[in-house]
Design a protein around this motif. Structure first.
Motif, PDB file in Angstrom:
ATOM      1  N   GLY A   1     -67.619 -34.576 -96.793  1.00  0.00           N
ATOM      2  CA  GLY A   1     -66.362 -34.489 -96.072  1.00  0.00           C
ATOM      3  C   GLY A   1     -65.353 -35.578 -96.367  1.00  0.00           C
ATOM      4  N   HIS A   2     -65.617 -36.401 -97.376  1.00  0.00           N
ATOM      5  CA  HIS A   2     -64.644 -37.425 -97.745  1.00  0.00           C
ATOM      6  C   HIS A   2     -63.778 -36.940 -98.899  1.00  0.00           C
ATOM      7  CE1 HIS A   2     -65.493 -40.804 -95.103  1.00  0.00           C
ATOM      8  NE2 HIS A   2     -66.765 -40.438 -95.155  1.00  0.00           N
ATOM      9  N   CYS A   3     -62.668 -37.658 -99.118  1.00  0.00           N
ATOM     10  CA  CYS A   3     -61.635 -37.202-100.049  1.00  0.00           C
ATOM     11  C   CYS A   3     -61.837 -37.729-101.464  1.00  0.00           C
ATOM     12  CB  CYS A   3     -60.259 -37.622 -99.528  1.00  0.00           C
ATOM     13  SG  CYS A   3     -59.906 -37.039 -97.857  1.00  0.00           S
ATOM     14  N   GLY A   4     -63.061 -38.099-101.795  1.00  0.00           N
ATOM     15  CA  GLY A   4     -63.317 -38.625-103.127  1.00  0.00           C
ATOM     16  C   GLY A   4     -64.808 -38.772-103.383  1.00  0.00           C
ATOM     17  N   VAL A   5     -65.111 -39.512-104.431  1.00  0.00           N
ATOM     18  CA  VAL A   5     -66.492 -39.750-104.839  1.00  0.00           C
ATOM     19  C   VAL A   5     -67.087 -40.844-103.956  1.00  0.00           C
ATOM     20  CG1 VAL A   5     -67.982 -40.512-106.727  1.00  0.00           C
ATOM     21  CG2 VAL A   5     -65.974 -39.086-107.215  1.00  0.00           C
ATOM     22  N   VAL A   6     -68.232 -40.565-103.385  1.00  0.00           N
ATOM     23  CA  VAL A   6     -68.890 -41.515-102.485  1.00  0.00           C
ATOM     24  C   VAL A   6     -70.045 -42.205-103.211  1.00  0.00           C
ATOM     25  CG1 VAL A   6     -70.288 -41.736-100.390  1.00  0.00           C
ATOM     26  CG2 VAL A   6     -68.232 -40.316-100.377  1.00  0.00           C
ATOM     27  N   HIS A   7     -70.109 -43.519-103.052  1.00  0.00           N
ATOM     28  CA  HIS A   7     -71.202 -44.318-103.638  1.00  0.00           C
ATOM     29  C   HIS A   7     -71.825 -45.160-102.537  1.00  0.00           C
ATOM     30  CE1 HIS A   7     -73.491 -46.956-106.229  1.00  0.00           C
ATOM     31  NE2 HIS A   7     -72.875 -48.014-105.706  1.00  0.00           N
ATOM     32  N   TYR A   8     -73.143 -45.112-102.432  1.00  0.00           N
ATOM     33  CA  TYR A   8     -73.826 -45.939-101.444  1.00  0.00           C
ATOM     34  C   TYR A   8     -74.141 -47.300-102.046  1.00  0.00           C
ATOM     35  CZ  TYR A   8     -76.936 -47.551 -97.793  1.00  0.00           C
ATOM     36  OH  TYR A   8     -77.499 -48.298 -96.781  1.00  0.00           O
ATOM     37  N   ASP A   9     -73.570 -48.318-101.471  1.00  0.00           N
ATOM     38  CA  ASP A   9     -73.764 -49.696-101.920  1.00  0.00           C
ATOM     39  C   ASP A   9     -74.912 -50.308-101.118  1.00  0.00           C
ATOM     40  OD1 ASP A   9     -73.608 -52.478-102.364  1.00  0.00           O
ATOM     41  OD2 ASP A   9     -71.470 -52.338-102.840  1.00  0.00           O
TER      42      ASP A   9
END
Length: 330
Positions: free
Chosen positions: A128-136
């Motif tokens: 549901g986010h507007c871009g690429v998600v990365h878990y840090d």
């Protein structure tokens, strides 16, 4: 010189006199009507939090488009509600994605009707986010990555232009999105397709009903790291400055009702066409109050539209568009 020589009420003595000196007006040419398109057959499903607004399958879309054209509305804004989502929102840039299919059909039915394509990933990502998600792992949190997101947004914009979209409307609030999309469109041969930038998009509580409609609520966290803080106005000028420098053809303020001061700031500073987005909760609150008999819906809506125009908006995206035209024609 003052009263009794000066009497301001002289110019209010009749409807004809008031019409003669009226400073602002709303017409069908000012309005853009949002439509939610989805997969399936014979789907016309009212959105519970937005009375009078529907999810429409492609086979039910034509009747809506014919009505829009008959009313003299010049443009529609297409939002897609896909049946499949993934981490990268791949159906957003699929040549046969729901927005691309709808665009081709609308242009076949009504070639002169302008199709504005919403260019974002949130409806198409499983998070549901507007871009690429990365878990840090070091930070213990998920971040939306700016530059990798731009690559997907460019692919989406180009696929929408290829399908026949007349205007690309990126709503993601990634840094540099106008520049990236402009470059991508130009390289693909769509240098004449304008960009209607969601230049000033706040992390607002007024989007709730839309997220129901688009099935786009974030599955974790919020969008405050990329959408603007409602407390900030000067920052809006920095955002708009960036978009102007990067080649935006329209500037937008979203939401509109609680941000008329921002509309006025942009109007005073820029000469590009300025768009106000009368968002979902602004629509739904009026509908709810009208249903209770607490307000005169027609009078409230038309006064609000005049407020947007008076604040400096040239164009208004509104779910009331069809109603407004009918009221103006009555």
């Amino acid at each position: 010189m003052g009263f009794p020589i000066v009497r301001n009420r002289r110019l209010r003595t009749s409807a004809a006199m008031r019409n003669l000196v009226r400073e602002h007006a709303v017409t069908a040419n000012d309005l853009i009507y949002p439509i939610f398109v989805t997969h399936g057959t014979n789907v016309k499903e009212e959105i519970s939090s937005m009375p009078g607004v529907y999810h429409l399958s492609l086979d039910r879309l034509e009747e809506e488009i014919r009505e829009v054209v008959s009313l003299g509305i010049q443009a529609v804004l297409l939002f897609g509600v896909p049946h499949e989502k993934d981490a990268h929102g791949s159906s957003a840039y699929d040549p046969n994605g729901i927005v691309q299919q709808a665009t081709r059909q609308v242009k076949a039915w009504a070639p002169d009707l302008l199709v504005v394509a919403d260019t974002c990933l949130c409806q198409f990502t499983d998070h549901g986010h507007c871009g690429v998600v990365h878990y840090d792992e070091a930070k213990g949190r998920a971040d939306v990555l700016n530059d990798p997101s731009l690559e997907l947004l460019v692919k989406t914009a180009v696929s929408q232009a290829e399908a026949g979209a007349d205007i690309i409307a990126p709503s993601n609030m990634m840094d540099g999105f106008v520049y990236a999309i402009r470059q991508g469109l130009d390289e693909a041969g769509y240098e004449n397709v304008p960009i209607m930038s969601y230049s000033v998009k706040y992390a607002s509580a007024f989007y709730g009903p839309f997220r129901d409609a688009a099935h786009s609520a974030p599955q974790f966290g919020d969008r405050k790291t990329y959408q603007m803080d409602p407390a900030n106005a000067r920052e809006a000028l920095r955002e708009a400055d960036s978009d102007v420098a990067e080649g935006a053809d329209f500037l937008m303020v979203k939401p509109a009702l609680a941000y008329m001061d921002v509309l006025r700031m942009l109007r005073d500073r820029y000469d590009l066409p300025l768009v106000a987005y009368n968002v979902s909760a602004e629509y739904s609150m009026v509908k709810a109050a009208a249903a209770q008999g607490w307000i005169d819906e027609r009078a409230i809506v038309l006064e609000t539209m005049l407020g947007f125009k008076r604040a400096g908006a040239d164009l208004i995206i509104t779910y009331f568009a069809k109603d407004i035209v009918r009221w103006l024609q009555a």
